[in-house]
Write an enzyme that holds these catalytic residues in place. Structure first.
Site, short mmCIF file in Angstrom:
data_model
loop_
_atom_site.label_atom_id
_atom_site.label_comp_id
_atom_site.label_asym_id
_atom_site.label_seq_id
_atom_site.Cartn_x
_atom_site.Cartn_y
_atom_site.Cartn_z
N MET A 59 0.81 -1.22 0.00
CA MET A 59 0.00 0.00 0.00
C MET A 59 0.85 1.27 0.00
SD MET A 59 -3.03 -0.89 -0.41
CE MET A 59 -2.80 -2.52 -1.12
N THR A 125 -14.74 3.63 9.29
CA THR A 125 -14.77 3.11 10.66
C THR A 125 -15.49 4.03 11.63
OG1 THR A 125 -13.31 2.71 12.57
CG2 THR A 125 -12.43 4.13 10.87
N GLU A 127 -14.32 4.80 14.35
CA GLU A 127 -13.28 5.65 14.95
C GLU A 127 -13.35 7.07 14.40
OE1 GLU A 127 -10.50 5.12 17.29
OE2 GLU A 127 -11.97 3.62 17.87
N TYR A 152 -4.78 6.94 13.35
CA TYR A 152 -5.53 5.98 12.51
C TYR A 152 -6.81 6.63 12.01
CZ TYR A 152 -8.81 2.11 11.63
OH TYR A 152 -9.75 1.27 11.07
N LYS A 156 -8.18 7.54 8.21
CA LYS A 156 -9.45 7.04 7.69
C LYS A 156 -10.36 8.19 7.24
CE LYS A 156 -9.36 2.46 7.99
NZ LYS A 156 -9.54 1.59 6.81
P1 NAP Z 1 -6.60 -6.50 9.63
O1 NAP Z 1 -6.96 -7.88 10.09
O2 NAP Z 1 -5.60 -5.73 10.41
O3 NAP Z 1 -6.13 -6.61 8.10
C1 NAP Z 1 -5.46 -5.55 7.48
C2 NAP Z 1 -4.96 -5.99 6.13
O4 NAP Z 1 -4.17 -4.92 5.56
C3 NAP Z 1 -4.02 -7.22 6.19
O5 NAP Z 1 -4.25 -8.03 5.05
C4 NAP Z 1 -2.65 -6.58 6.11
O6 NAP Z 1 -1.65 -7.42 5.61
C5 NAP Z 1 -2.93 -5.45 5.13
N1 NAP Z 1 -1.87 -4.43 5.15
C6 NAP Z 1 -1.42 -3.72 6.21
N2 NAP Z 1 -0.42 -2.91 5.83
C7 NAP Z 1 -0.22 -3.12 4.50
C8 NAP Z 1 0.65 -2.59 3.54
N3 NAP Z 1 1.58 -1.66 3.84
N4 NAP Z 1 0.58 -3.03 2.26
C9 NAP Z 1 -0.32 -3.99 1.93
N5 NAP Z 1 -1.20 -4.53 2.79
C10 NAP Z 1 -1.16 -4.09 4.07
O7 NAP Z 1 -7.92 -5.59 9.56
P2 NAP Z 1 -9.46 -6.03 9.49
O8 NAP Z 1 -9.99 -6.14 10.86
O9 NAP Z 1 -9.61 -7.15 8.54
O10 NAP Z 1 -10.11 -4.72 8.88
C11 NAP Z 1 -10.22 -4.53 7.47
C12 NAP Z 1 -10.37 -3.05 7.18
O11 NAP Z 1 -11.53 -2.53 7.84
C13 NAP Z 1 -9.21 -2.19 7.64
O12 NAP Z 1 -9.07 -1.14 6.71
C14 NAP Z 1 -9.68 -1.63 8.97
O13 NAP Z 1 -9.03 -0.41 9.24
C15 NAP Z 1 -11.15 -1.46 8.70
N6 NAP Z 1 -12.05 -1.54 9.84
C16 NAP Z 1 -11.98 -2.63 10.67
C17 NAP Z 1 -12.89 -2.71 11.72
C18 NAP Z 1 -12.89 -3.91 12.64
O14 NAP Z 1 -13.49 -3.83 13.72
N7 NAP Z 1 -12.29 -5.04 12.25
C19 NAP Z 1 -13.86 -1.71 11.93
C20 NAP Z 1 -13.88 -0.64 11.03
C21 NAP Z 1 -12.99 -0.58 10.00
P3 NAP Z 1 -0.80 -8.42 6.58
O15 NAP Z 1 -1.69 -9.61 6.77
O16 NAP Z 1 0.41 -8.70 5.80
O17 NAP Z 1 -0.55 -7.69 7.85
O1 F7E Z 2 -9.62 -1.75 21.50
C1 F7E Z 2 -9.42 -1.09 25.12
C2 F7E Z 2 -8.83 -0.08 24.16
O2 F7E Z 2 -7.79 -2.45 19.99
C3 F7E Z 2 -10.93 -1.65 22.00
C4 F7E Z 2 -10.01 -1.70 15.05
O3 F7E Z 2 -10.53 -2.77 14.31
O4 F7E Z 2 -12.18 -1.12 15.89
C5 F7E Z 2 -10.87 -1.49 16.29
O5 F7E Z 2 -10.28 -0.46 17.06
C6 F7E Z 2 -10.93 -0.96 23.36
C7 F7E Z 2 -10.09 0.31 23.40
O6 F7E Z 2 -10.10 -1.94 19.07
C8 F7E Z 2 -6.77 -3.41 25.98
O7 F7E Z 2 -8.21 0.98 24.88
C9 F7E Z 2 -8.27 -2.27 27.03
O8 F7E Z 2 -10.79 1.29 24.12
O9 F7E Z 2 -9.75 -3.99 20.32
P1 F7E Z 2 -9.24 -2.62 20.21
P2 F7E Z 2 -10.36 -0.41 18.66
O10 F7E Z 2 -9.27 0.47 19.12
O11 F7E Z 2 -11.75 -0.07 19.08
C10 F7E Z 2 -12.27 0.08 15.11
C11 F7E Z 2 -13.72 0.30 14.74
C12 F7E Z 2 -11.34 0.09 13.95
O12 F7E Z 2 -11.62 0.70 12.92
C13 F7E Z 2 -9.96 -0.45 14.19
O13 F7E Z 2 -9.34 -0.79 12.95
O14 F7E Z 2 -10.32 -1.84 24.29
N1 F7E Z 2 -8.42 -2.01 25.73
N2 F7E Z 2 -7.26 -3.12 27.23
C14 F7E Z 2 -7.52 -2.70 25.04
N3 F7E Z 2 -7.28 -2.79 23.72
C15 F7E Z 2 -6.29 -3.62 23.30
N4 F7E Z 2 -6.06 -3.74 21.99
N5 F7E Z 2 -5.52 -4.32 24.21
C16 F7E Z 2 -5.72 -4.25 25.55
O15 F7E Z 2 -5.03 -4.91 26.34
#
Ligand code: NAP
Ligand code: F7E
Length: 353
Positions: A59, A125, A127, A152, A156
């Site tokens: 990317m 997201t 966020e 982040y 976004k």
């Molecule tokens: P994820 O498991 O962290 O997957 C991210 C993907 O991006 C992986 O395939 C990763 O590759 C790839 N990537 C990271 N850096 C890259 C780079 N420099 N070049 C090419 N590929 C790269 O995330 P996810 O949970 O599936 O989420 C998918 C999307 O939805 C993301 O954009 C995330 O920000 C967004 N999102 C997620 C959530 C959620 O709760 N899961 C909510 C809202 C939005 P590697 O496998 O090699 O690391």
């Molecule tokens: O944290 C708290 C932390 O890292 C959730 C991504 O998919 O969803 C995700 O972002 C909460 C936060 O997810 C720990 O401080 C406490 O308040 O699981 P998380 P996130 O930050 O909400 C959004 C929608 C996205 O878009 C993102 O890509 O949990 N927390 N203790 C912790 N979080 C982590 N990771 N680890 C801890 O030990």
């Protein structure tokens, strides 16, 4: 046969989406990046590693994105690749901006020239809402303001708006999903839900006696990832591109997640909990809850798996995995996995093969 290109196919959503689209009869291309240890376990877990076509792409490398579009000539592009861990974005703000934000314009700009009639989905997201100052508990809609609180989320925000600009300015079918947290057994280990699930499983099996966490009071709207990838697809099947919140409409704290996970296996969480201040973020969204009325009405999508079921299925799967390891069996998805040996890898650009 319709063709889809998924950036970030090796991630949680990319893998589930690939499986979903294969089930719909699509030819599925996905981008992956070269890292020292190939990361195809999710594709193997879902038994689709041999069914998708993998294109090496980074990317931060525009020419590789151009190549991916030339090779796949997709009808639909799902741009999921991102540095997606909020906490890391405070440590790597610059590269997060490049990977998570600027990659969006690189793909859209290439699409404009190579495949302007392809439909484009951007992984927005919850966020984005950040400091919105919205009363705690209010369900957020597509009309609420965005005031990002992390590098982040700022990246976004750029992706969200550039998607709208290419929609309104160039007529590209470009849509934003505003997805609230969604989880599954394929979640990365660094995210709090999987971290809790695996910690609880290890305690249950006598492999650990502690769960170390940061902010327990943060509240999130947690849904089930396989359902959310279907929402992505539905968003692109509409007549007109638009932006949609995807959520469950419920919010629960990290403490509740932990308590529920521990109750499920018969523990009191307070016997195992340790707080590490290092895990607290410089800024952390206190509470998130989404209103999914728009996507329900327009696309007929609504969440099925709710909080308790999600917690339990994640804990059960972690227990099963750790039991497998303890019994000396390797994970079936942990076999040698370099794509040129076991999957389909597509390297050359040119005229779309
Ligand atoms: P994820 O498991 O962290 O997957 C991210 C993907 O991006 C992986 O395939 C990763 O590759 C790839 N990537 C990271 N850096 C890259 C780079 N420099 N070049 C090419 N590929 C790269 O995330 P996810 O949970 O599936 O989420 C998918 C999307 O939805 C993301 O954009 C995330 O920000 C967004 N999102 C997620 C959530 C959620 O709760 N899961 C909510 C809202 C939005 P590697 O496998 O090699 O690391
Ligand atoms: O944290 C708290 C932390 O890292 C959730 C991504 O998919 O969803 C995700 O972002 C909460 C936060 O997810 C720990 O401080 C406490 O308040 O699981 P998380 P996130 O930050 O909400 C959004 C929608 C996205 O878009 C993102 O890509 O949990 N927390 N203790 C912790 N979080 C982590 N990771 N680890 C801890 O030990």
């Amino acid at each position: 046969m319709r063709k889809a290109l998924i950036t970030g196919i090796t991630g949680q959503d990319g893998a589930y989406l690939a499986k979903f689209l294969l089930g719909k009869g699509y030819e599925v291309y996905g981008t992956y990046r070269r890292i020292s240890s190939p990361n195809f376990w999710r594709l193997q877990y879902l038994d689709i590693f041999h069914k998708v076509k993998l294109i090496p792409t980074d990317m931060t490398d525009q020419s590789s994105m151009q190549n991916a579009l030339y090779i796949s000539l997709p009808d639909e592009v799902y741009h999921l690749a991102a540095q997606s861990f909020v906490e890391s974005s405070f440590q790597t703000p610059h590269s997060t901006g490049e990977i998570t934000g600027l990659s969006v314009v690189a793909i859209l700009e290439n699409m404009k020239h190579i495949k302007p009639d392809a439909k484009f989905y951007f992984a927005g997201t919850s966020e984005l809402y950040g400091f919105s100052g919205i009363p705690k508990g209010k369900a957020l809609t597509e009309n609420d303001a965005f005031k990002p609180m992390s590098p982040y989320a700022v990246a976004k925000l750029y992706g969200y708006w550039i998607t709208r600009i290419y929609r309104d300015g160039y007529g590209i079918f470009a849509a934003n999903g505003i997805l609230f947290n969604h989880e599954s057994p394929l979640r990365g280990l660094e995210f709090v839900t999987r971290k809790i699930a695996t910690s609880v499983a290890k305690i249950k099996l006598g492999l650990s006696d502690k769960i170390v966490l940061g902010n327990l009071e943060a509240q999130r709207d947690w849904g089930y990832a396989p359902e959310y990838v279907e929402a992505m697809w539905k968003i692109l099947q509409q007549d007109m591109p638009d932006d949609y919140v995807v959520a469950t409409g419920e919010t629960h704290s990290v403490r509740e997640f932990l308590e529920s996970a521990c109750n499920h296996v018969g523990f009191d969480y307070e016997d195992y909990l340790a707080i590490d201040k290092e895990l607290m973020r410089p800024l952390d969204l206190p509470s998130l809850r989404g209103d999914y009325s728009k996507i329900q009405e327009a696309c007929g999508w609504s969440p099925k798996v709710k909080f308790k079921e999600l917690v339990e299925l994640m804990v059960d799967e972690e227990i099963e995995r750790w039991r497998m390891l303890l019994s000396g069996r390797t994970f079936p998805w942990d076999a040698p996995n370099y794509p040129s040996e076991r999957g389909v890898i597509v390297r050359n650009g040119g005229n779309g093969r």
